[in-house]
Design an enzyme around this catalytic site. Structure first.
Site, PDB file in Angstrom:
ATOM      1  CG  ASP A   4       4.760   4.092  -0.056  1.00 22.37           C
ATOM      2  OD1 ASP A   4       5.096   5.231  -0.381  1.00 22.37           O
ATOM      3  OD2 ASP A   4       4.307   3.809   1.074  1.00 22.37           O
ATOM      4  CG  ASP A 104       7.482   3.814   4.921  1.00 22.54           C
ATOM      5  OD1 ASP A 104       8.511   4.255   4.408  1.00 22.54           O
ATOM      6  OD2 ASP A 104       6.505   4.528   5.214  1.00 22.54           O
ATOM      7  CD  GLU A 105       9.266   5.465  -0.104  1.00 26.93           C
ATOM      8  OE1 GLU A 105       8.748   6.427   0.472  1.00 26.93           O
ATOM      9  OE2 GLU A 105      10.129   5.575  -1.001  1.00 26.93           O
TER      10      GLU A 105
END
Length: 357
Positions: A4, A104-105
């Site tokens: 993350d 974003d992961e």
DNA sequence: GTATGCTTTCGGC
DNA sequence: TTACGGCCGAAAGCATAC
């Protein structure tokens, strides 16, 4: 494992301008209604100390930061995407299989690369953190676990720049004390409902009767909650293909029922979507209109065609028609107008039909 | 009774 | 007392077909 990227949009702004680092940074989506209307997308941890959170109004964020020297910036998505793409390609090298989630992961199955060892997986995670930091100047938080569900919660456990490893035999004791809203799929509404049933922690949920869960949440969710509370999840890490829908939504300059104003906005949104998709050779069969009313309630109407929508005119006219329906079904003014298309297929050179034979 | 498809709402980031 | 974006995927709820 789940990787993350920490407070990603705000961290990208720190990377672009390191002199901002020690100040509160708030990345905002401005709606353009008034100078400060809009919502907070992400804030760095300095700003979070003052109570600034994702989703709150810019107005409220400014009030919380009134006494300090804070920076408010508009989102610059293409800049964040570039950094994101660079990081994602680093991560792929460490994975047996890879699944990006949003900007974003990412989930990495590292079972083989780590020879099934959690100690090895931990070393791998540390190498990932080091490489991303040195090559892209971005910190990430990583959760390592026996499956995606546990890895996700583990990644959330210590941030920013955190690494949490939960081995299979630790899973139950790790999850039990955590509040239920840490589980994917348990938001505000579901956690309120669970609390009336006396369920506050994941441990409470794991001890709750499955049949009662099913009675309250339906078969799919009830069963999911039961297994999730025990840390059980067998969903695979697998690359997601093409998106299933594409949408655009925009806040109107002011709340209105003026058809001309709304239709004008819709035309722009339809053009944007149509141009983008036809450039990619993607066709769609389902068209939806979305209206957010003055009271923030969300309403939508959609229509599915038998064949892909052949041109921009049909898209625009269909959305207009659907919007007329939405307006007719409420007395409230419209705050935001949106368009969504789905039911994709890739465009063929020429579709062969039965009648061709 | 089950499978499938469409519409609408909900939740996450 | 209010203030409040722009996306995405998943699931519920319903209708229809067999």
């Amino acid at each position: 494992m789940l990787v993350d990227f920490d407070y990603f949009f705000a961290q990208c702004e720190e990377k672009r301008n390191p002199s901002l680092k020690d100040q509160p940074i708030v990345v905002c989506v401005y709606s353009g209604r008034t100078e400060d209307s809009g919502a907070v997308s992400t804030a760095n941890y300095v700003a979070r100390k003052y109570g600034v959170k994702s989703g709150m109004s810019i107005f409220l964020a400014k009030r919380k930061l009134a006494e300090v020297n804070a920076v408010f910036l508009p989102v610059d998505r293409s800049f964040y995407e570039e950094t994101s793409n660079n990081i994602m390609s680093i991560l792929r090298h460490y994975a047996d299989s890879f699944e990006q989630v949003g900007i974003d992961e990412a989930y990495l199955d590292v079972t083989e690369k780590a020879n099934g060892s959690f100690k090895e997986a931990q070393r791998l995670a540390q190498r990932i953190m080091d490489e991303v930091k040195s090559r892209e100047k971005i910190t990430v938080s990583i959760g390592v676990g026996p499956n995606k569900l546990v890895a996700k919660i583990a990644a959330d456990f210590k941030k920013p720049n955190g690494l949490t490893v939960v081995e299979p035999q630790q899973t139950e004791s790790f999850l039990a004390p955590l509040p239920i809203d840490r589980l994917f799929g348990v938001g505000k509404k579901t956690s309120e409902k669970m609390e009336t049933l006396g369920i506050k922690t994941i441990g409470d949920l794991s001890r709750f009767d499955v049949q009662k869960l099913i009675a309250n949440f339906g078969k799919t969710l009830g069963t999911y909650f039961h297994y999730a509370a025990l840390g059980l999840d067998d969903s695979p890490v697998s690359e997601k293909g093409m998106a299933q829908s594409v949408s655009r939504i925009s806040t109107l300059r002011e709340d209105t029922r003026d058809v001309a104003v709304i239709m004008n906005k819709i035309e722009t949104l339809c053009e944007d979507i149509y141009i983008n998709l036809s450039q990619m050779g993607i066709e769609f069969k389902t068209v939806s209109a979305v209206a957010v009313l003055k009271d923030m309630s969300v309403h939508s109407r959609s229509r599915t065609f038998e064949n892909p929508v052949p041109n921009l005119e049909l898209l625009t006219n269909t959305v207009k028609e659907l919007f007329h329906r939405l307006i007719g079904e409420t007395n409230l003014e419209i705050r935001r107008a949106g368009v969504k298309v789905s039911g994709f297929s890739e465009k063929h050179e020429k579709q062969r039909r039965l009648t061709d034979f």
